[in-house]
Design an enzyme around this catalytic site. Structure first.
Site, short mmCIF file in Angstrom:
data_model
loop_
_atom_site.label_atom_id
_atom_site.label_comp_id
_atom_site.label_asym_id
_atom_site.label_seq_id
_atom_site.Cartn_x
_atom_site.Cartn_y
_atom_site.Cartn_z
N CYS A 50 33.21 -26.29 -9.28
CA CYS A 50 32.66 -25.15 -8.56
C CYS A 50 31.16 -25.01 -8.77
CB CYS A 50 33.37 -23.86 -8.98
SG CYS A 50 33.22 -23.49 -10.73
N HIS A 99 24.29 -37.92 -20.16
CA HIS A 99 24.54 -36.76 -19.29
C HIS A 99 26.04 -36.46 -19.19
CE1 HIS A 99 24.22 -33.92 -15.99
NE2 HIS A 99 25.13 -34.63 -15.34
#
Length: 454
Positions: A50, A99
């Site tokens: 989201c 990351h």
């Protein structure tokens, strides 16, 4: 390793852009198929939540890879490339690994330390495996990311730094209501949960534990809503009364509900401003709305309706910017750095393995040829003598190759060690096709093994 990630998240883009760029499930599949069809990419998968959209790929050219992946993200998200580009970030090789590991630990989440991202990473890997777009690199990477995330949660107190997005959202709904905590606020309330996916299921379970008296689950597929309601009603649970309804009944249920949590995959609004205004007419108690969908399920106009409190992704992003960071975050960062170094070393070592295997195969072939030639010259050898000579020659070859092959694996695992495989192939004049065939066999074995682990 030529790992590349191109993406955008709540840290790089406003919610309005993330909302427009959200990818439906079928769009994610098409994006991955087009990624592999693109010239620079050998494998790929997409992590879509989201508040982030990231495309991971193994590419043979950095600049061409960035251009191609950026273009594909723009095409499939429906946001023009010129408009999308300022919000994109790019990570390559070790920085890309760093990351993803940070994401897996919750360090890059809107709510720092939340654990739901691990399930989303698992889903991203499963999608790549299902579509056969994730090869050895991405299988290894995402499997390791899951392990790193679990390690961070088990070895540190990162869980204290943040909660799930659901818990954080409920806290924001309660914030300012006379110092009441979530459990006190929720006790005895009637809740409506729209959607029956992972986020909605988490929301329903959280509401049940918080003490709501009733939960109504609405979903486009009634059977999924019924399954979730059945789980909530299981004996020995929270004691909440739960039942399922079809989406057409949402309007009626809205008039009865005290709190609504919505998280569907709809591309349009599930609750319009008019729907909400109609539902609150004549009611004496406030209506609390939590919208966890991207794009939004609930009309932002609800912010302006008296008696309604709406918390959505945009307001959660603003609130999370001021959330305190736990001291455990530094410990998690240390774990991530160590794991990135270990992953890089393992990948570099794996790169030379096919060359070592090809060298030992060549040596075995040489031994076999020479033993056959000896048998031709000394036909009087009995089986015991022949076996002893063969074993002796093999031991000599193994001892000669042991130190160089062990050492070359050690050297190859260090930064800059990729050239040792080339040196080994040149020194022993190994057939490149033999090395490639070993690599293909290893890749097929790894693909079968990794697909069984998710």
């Amino acid at each position: 390793m030529s790992l590349l990630v191109v993406g955008l998240s709540h840290r790089s883009a406003p919610v309005s852009i993330l909302e427009r760029a959200a990818l439906a499930a079928d769009t994610q599949a098409k994006l991955l198929q087009d990624t592999l069809a693109a010239e620079p990419a050998a494998e790929g998968t997409v992590l879509a939540t989201c508040n982030r959209i990231e495309l991971y790929a193994d590419v043979d050219k950095f600049h061409a890879g960035v251009a191609e992946l950026s273009t594909l993200l723009a095409q499939h998200s429906g946001v023009g490339l010129d408009e999308l580009t300022p919000y994109l970030y790019v990570h390559y090789e070790d920085r890309a690994v760093h990351h993803l590991f940070s994401v897996a630990c919750g360090l890059d989440s809107m709510v720092v330390g939340e654990g739901q991202i691990l399930g989303q990473i698992k889903d991203a890997l499963a999608l790549g495996q299902e579509l056969h777009t994730a090869g050895r690199l991405l299988n290894d990477l995402f499997q390791q990311a899951l392990r790193v995330g679990k390690r961070a949660h088990s070895e540190t107190g990162i869980d204290r730094a943040g909660q799930s997005l659901v818990t954080f959202g409920l806290e924001q709904l309660v914030d300012g209501t006379d110092g009441t905590d979530v459990d006190t606020w929720a006790k005895g309330k009637k809740a409506l949960v729209i959607g029956a996916g992972s986020m909605s299921s988490l929301a329903a379970a959280t509401l049940a534990r918080s003490g709501v008296s009733e939960i109504v689950v609405a979903n486009r597929t009634l059977a999924r809503a019924e399954r979730l309601a059945q789980i909530l009603n299981e004996p020995g649970g929270t004691g909440v009364a739960a039942h399922a309804v079809e989406m057409v009944a949402v309007g009626d249920e809205l008039t009865r509900a005290d709190v609504v949590v919505s998280c569907t995959g709809a591309t349009g609004l599930v609750l319009t401003g008019d729907d909400i205004e109609t539902a609150v007419q004549g009611r004496r108690t406030p209506l609390a709305l939590l919208d966890l969908a991207m794009p939004r399920d609930i009309d932002a106009a609800a912010h302006r309706i008296p008696g309604v409190r709406l918390v959505d992704i945009e307001s959660l992003a603003e609130a999370s910017a001021d959330a305190p960071m736990a001291a455990d975050v530094d410990q998690v960062r240390g774990i991530v750095s160590d794991e990135v170094a270990a992953f890089g070393a393992a990948q570099r070592a794996a790169h030379i393995t096919p060359t070592v295997v090809a060298l030992r195969t060549m040596a075995a072939d040489v031994v076999a040829v020479e033993v056959a030639r000896l048998e031709g010259r000394l036909p009087g050898l009995d089986d015991k003598q022949r076996a002893e000579i063969t074993q002796t020659v093999r031991r000599v070859v193994d001892k000669l190759l042991h130190a160089p092959t062990v050492r070359v694996k050690q050297l190859a695992s260090e930064p800059g060690g990729a050239g040792y495989a080339d040196a080994l192939r040149t020194l022993f004049d190994l057939d490149p096709e033999t090395v490639a065939s070993v690599s293909r066999a290893d890749l097929n074995d790894a693909d079968v093994k990794n697909r069984g682990r998710v």
